[in-house]
Design a protein around this motif. Sequence first.
Motif, short mmCIF file in Angstrom:
data_model
loop_
_atom_site.label_atom_id
_atom_site.label_comp_id
_atom_site.label_asym_id
_atom_site.label_seq_id
_atom_site.Cartn_x
_atom_site.Cartn_y
_atom_site.Cartn_z
N ILE A 12 0.87 -1.16 0.00
CA ILE A 12 0.00 0.00 0.00
C ILE A 12 0.90 1.21 0.00
O ILE A 12 1.73 1.37 0.89
N SER A 14 3.17 4.40 0.33
CA SER A 14 3.56 5.51 1.19
C SER A 14 4.96 5.86 0.75
O SER A 14 5.52 5.23 -0.15
N CYS A 129 -8.60 2.39 2.08
CA CYS A 129 -7.61 2.99 1.19
C CYS A 129 -7.61 2.26 -0.14
O CYS A 129 -7.61 1.02 -0.18
N SER A 131 -5.41 2.31 -3.74
CA SER A 131 -4.16 2.83 -4.27
C SER A 131 -3.86 2.24 -5.64
O SER A 131 -4.23 1.09 -5.93
N SER A 145 -3.41 7.62 -4.37
CA SER A 145 -4.00 7.00 -3.19
C SER A 145 -5.17 7.82 -2.68
O SER A 145 -5.08 9.04 -2.57
N SER A 147 -7.81 7.72 0.60
CA SER A 147 -8.08 7.08 1.89
C SER A 147 -9.27 7.75 2.56
O SER A 147 -9.52 8.95 2.38
N SER A 149 -11.17 7.90 6.47
CA SER A 149 -11.03 7.56 7.87
C SER A 149 -11.80 8.56 8.72
O SER A 149 -11.89 9.74 8.37
N GLY A 154 -7.57 12.00 5.88
CA GLY A 154 -7.74 11.19 4.67
C GLY A 154 -7.64 12.06 3.44
O GLY A 154 -7.06 13.14 3.45
N TYR A 156 -6.99 12.56 -0.91
CA TYR A 156 -6.22 12.11 -2.06
C TYR A 156 -4.75 12.49 -1.91
O TYR A 156 -4.41 13.56 -1.42
N LYS A 157 -3.88 11.58 -2.32
CA LYS A 157 -2.44 11.84 -2.32
C LYS A 157 -1.84 11.34 -3.62
O LYS A 157 -2.29 10.33 -4.17
N GLY A 374 -7.64 -2.11 2.77
CA GLY A 374 -6.98 -1.43 1.67
C GLY A 374 -6.83 -2.33 0.46
O GLY A 374 -6.69 -3.55 0.58
N THR A 376 -4.63 -2.39 -3.32
CA THR A 376 -3.56 -1.80 -4.12
C THR A 376 -3.48 -2.50 -5.47
O THR A 376 -3.51 -3.73 -5.54
#
Length: 380
Positions: A12, A14, A129, A131, A145, A147, A149, A154, A156-157, A374, A376
Motif C-alpha cells: 500500500i 507511502s 484505502c 491505491s 492513493s 483514503s 477515515s 484522509g 487524495y495523495k 486497503g 492496491t
Amino acid sequence: MSETEKQANLFIPSISDLIKLIKIDSIYATSNSGKNSPRKDSYAPCPPSADQAGGDAPTQKCSCRVPEATKSASDRGITGAGVTGSRTSRVCEKDKEHALPEGASNPGLLRYIHNAARYRLPQCFEGACVSLKQSAKNNWVVGHSISFSSVSPGGYKILLSYVDKDKSIGVPYFVMEAAPGGQMSCEMRVGPSQGTRATVVAQIADAEIYSFESIFDAYFKTCTASIITVNREFIALHYMQAITKNISLGAEVVARGHAAELSSASGAGRWVSDDHTVSATLGNRGLDLCYARAIKPFLTVAAMFEVGFAIRRAIATLAYEWHTDQWTVRGSVDSDGLVGATLQRALGGKNAQLACAVSALLNHPNDKFRLGFGITAAII
C-alpha cells in the motif's frame, strides 16, 4: 523483474513503500546466511509505515502526521529506550545497500539493530484505502492513493519517485508524497562514493518546513557509522562494529541543543545465528531487549521488552509473522492491552498485480476498536 520487486509492487503506497521498489542489497554479518534466519526472511506487503525520524527524534508538528488516537500496535518507543530510529522507523531489512568493496562483511546500520524482531509487528491502520501505482520505463514510478477515515486525515495523495534502474546500487533516487492541501513529504538519497550514502528527508505543511532530517551513512569492511541531524536541534552519532561472525557491538551518542538534559548515550549489542537473533541497547534513558526466532520457514516469533528509566515505565510485547508466497499475517499483543493484527493477500493478475490488506486493532484499556481495509493495484 526479480521476486523482491514483485513483492514490493504489492505494498500500500507511502513514501517508504515506494522506496522499497528499489532493488538494493543489504550488507550484514555473514552469520545471517542461514535459510531460516529471522533477518533473512522473504517479506510480504505491509501497510503504510511510520515516519522516518526515530523514537528519539523530537515530536514533529506537521499536521499530516497520524494523531495519537490512531497509534498502531507497531508504534513502539513509548519509553524512549533504545537507539534512534530503531522503533518508529519502519525500514525493512530487505532494503538493500550493496555499496561495499568486494568481499566486505559488516553488521549493517545501528538504527536497524532491532529490525529482526520489530519487523514482525503489524502495521495497523484505520479506515479504507484504494491505491494505484504504475512503473514507467524511464525510471519513474507514479502512485495515486485515496483514503477514508473517521479519526485520521484522509483524502487524495499523489506519490512520485525516481530511481536509476541502470545502476546496481539504486542511487540517486527521489521520492515525493503530496496532498492537495499543500502537505508534502520529500526524500532524496545520493551516493557520494561507493561506501557512503547521504539522505535528506523534509516535511512541508502550511507553506513551512516542519521537519528537516539529514542522514549520512558510511560503510566499511567490518563496521558502519552514521550521523543523523533533525531540525538543527537534534544530532545522533552511531557506530556499529562486527566483532565475530555472530556478534556485533555498537554505540550511540545523542545531543540536543535546546534540551541538554535529554541528551543520552547508549551501547548496543547483537548476537545472531541461523534461526535466532538477540539484540539489546542500554543507556541512561532506558533498556531495550529484542528476540526473534524462525520456528519454521514460514513462521517467525518475536519478543520485545522496553524499559524507560526517566518515566519509570516498562512495556513487553509478543509478536509473530506467518507468511507464504501469497499472504502474510502479523499479530502482536503488549502489556498495555493493545492487540493488533494485519492480513495482506496477493490477488495476482497478468498486467496488474493486485493486493488487499485487512487491519484490526483493539485497545482494551480504552475499549476502542479500529478496522482498516486497503486495496492496491500495481501496473507493471
